[in-house]
Scaffold this active site. Structure first.
Site, mmCIF file in Angstrom:
data_model
loop_
_atom_site.group_PDB
_atom_site.id
_atom_site.type_symbol
_atom_site.label_atom_id
_atom_site.label_comp_id
_atom_site.label_asym_id
_atom_site.label_seq_id
_atom_site.Cartn_x
_atom_site.Cartn_y
_atom_site.Cartn_z
ATOM 1 N N CYS A 37 -6.515 -2.619 7.012
ATOM 2 C CA CYS A 37 -7.716 -1.816 6.765
ATOM 3 C C CYS A 37 -8.853 -2.617 6.150
ATOM 4 C CB CYS A 37 -7.380 -0.610 5.899
ATOM 5 S SG CYS A 37 -6.820 -0.998 4.223
ATOM 6 N N CYS B 30 0.829 -1.203 0.000
ATOM 7 C CA CYS B 30 0.000 0.000 0.000
ATOM 8 C C CYS B 30 0.866 1.257 0.000
ATOM 9 C CB CYS B 30 -0.932 -0.010 1.207
ATOM 10 S SG CYS B 30 -2.060 1.400 1.264
#
Length: 377
Positions: free
Chosen positions: A201, A105
């Site tokens: 997440c 990410c």
């Protein structure tokens, strides 16, 4: 006089909020950007659970933007996040690896894609709330750990390119978390005492197995084996296991057993504690930061960190074809394919380079040869 425009990646937490506030005080024209990376749709995610990048976090980031009186935008990043993070996450587990989605990410979304968005707007600089610093080693830029030893985040940032490093700033690198919270209180920010998220997440329940099931991943069943090839049990899917795992095996043995290898055919190889130490391993997809790329056969000593919170140990690395071969000079266990290995100088804390640990080490390769002989006999 304005120092120019800068984009701050605002997650909705206290770190990015203070980053934005500090840069405003320094004279920058701050533009807050929240990266929408994941569609929170039932039944894959339970949005009542606390995780980063949730709808609640977007609201908090917007509130901070209003409080600081800065422009704030939500930028859709679902497509690149799906391709570079989630798809890789699933693929790694299906191939017996343990992925590190936060590294992917940072490399491809928070910095890679965000820099592209910034350039499209004519903005060169971005900032984040990472606890890290940027240093120069000759002509090269590199990430160095921040002063808060409990928040060192260099491990997750090894994938940043030289171009990224020239144009990013980390205002919190010289601060501790308590200091950051105190600044947030001084600024009157609503997130000053907001708790930190410790979860991935897109897996707010912190249960990746349930996530894989809900994404209709077919688990690969197989056998539990010892290094000599003996079968000692069955399992329902290699995706349930990671190197170094001891709990949840369901195998009764005279001594505790650990996962020491995960095979392509679905076999999960178990061994005792003394069999968990790596003799050597290789690293692929290498990104160089504070060190120029190695030539074929070049070798030198440095320190390697094989997971977050792992204390770096001395090692020797050698360039062989496209890989780096790592020979630990101190004991190291739990070297896990799919995880990241990052390298530091012997006496400094800036990143030389980093990459992905590839499956197998010399010790494990020997074990495979022994197992093959045992099966043939």
């Amino acid at each position: 006089m304005s120092k120019g425009k800068i984009i701050v990646a605002m997650s909705g937490g206290v770190d990015s909020a203070v980053t934005a506030g500090l840069l405003m005080e320094e004279g920058y024209e701050v533009i807050g950007v929240n990266l929408r990376t994941w569609e929170y749709e039932a039944p894959v995610c339970d949005t009542t659970k606390k995780s980063c990048c949730s709808p609640e976090d977007i609201r908090d980031a917007r509130d901070v933007g209003l409080s600081l009186k800065i422009p704030f935008y939500v930028v859709k990043m679902e497509k690149v996040f799906q391709e570079k993070v989630i798809d890789r996450f699933i693929d790694d587990y299906q191939h017996g690896k343990t992925p590190n989605p936060c590294v992917e990410c940072n490399t491809f979304v928070k910095f890679g894609a965000l820099f592209e968005k910034a350039k499209a707007l004519g903005i060169d600089k971005i900032a984040t709330g990472h606890y890290a610093r940027i240093v120069r080693n000759g002509e090269r830029y590199a990430i160095s750990n921040g002063v808060d030893i409990g928040k060192n985040q260099a491990y997750y940032l090894y994938g940043l390119s030289q171009e990224n490093l020239k144009n990013v700033t980390f205002p919190l690198g010289g601060m501790t978390k308590p200091e950051v919270r105190e600044i947030a209180r001084r600024m009157g920010l609503s997130v000053a005492d907001k708790a930190e998220s410790q979860e991935i997440c897109f897996i707010p329940e912190n249960d990746y197995r349930k996530f894989l099931e809900k994404k209709h991943v077919e688990f690969t069943p197989g056998f539990f084996k010892l290094r000599d090839g003996r079968i000692i049990g069955k399992h329902k899917g290699r995706e349930n296991f990671t190197i170094g795992q001891r709990k949840g095996l369901g195998i009764a043995w005279r001594n505790p057993l650990y996962v020491i290898a995960i095979e392509d055919d679905g076999s999960v190889i178990l061994g005792e504690e003394n069999e968990t130490y790596a003799e050597s391993f290789s690293v692929i997809d290498v990104n160089y930061q504070g060190f120029a790329p190695l030539g074929e056969g070049e070798s030198f000593e440095c320190r390697v960190q094989v997971r977050y919170r792992h204390t770096p140990i001395r090692c020797r690395i050698t360039k062989m074809n496209e890989d780096l071969v790592v020979n630990p000079l101190e004991e190291v266990r739990g070297v896990t394919p799919g995880q990241s290995a990052v390298f530091y100088p012997l006496n400094s804390d800036y990143l030389l380079l980093g990459g992905i640990i590839r499956k197998g080490s010399i010790r494990m390769q020997v074990a495979k040869e022994e197992s093959a002989i045992a099966f043939r006999s």
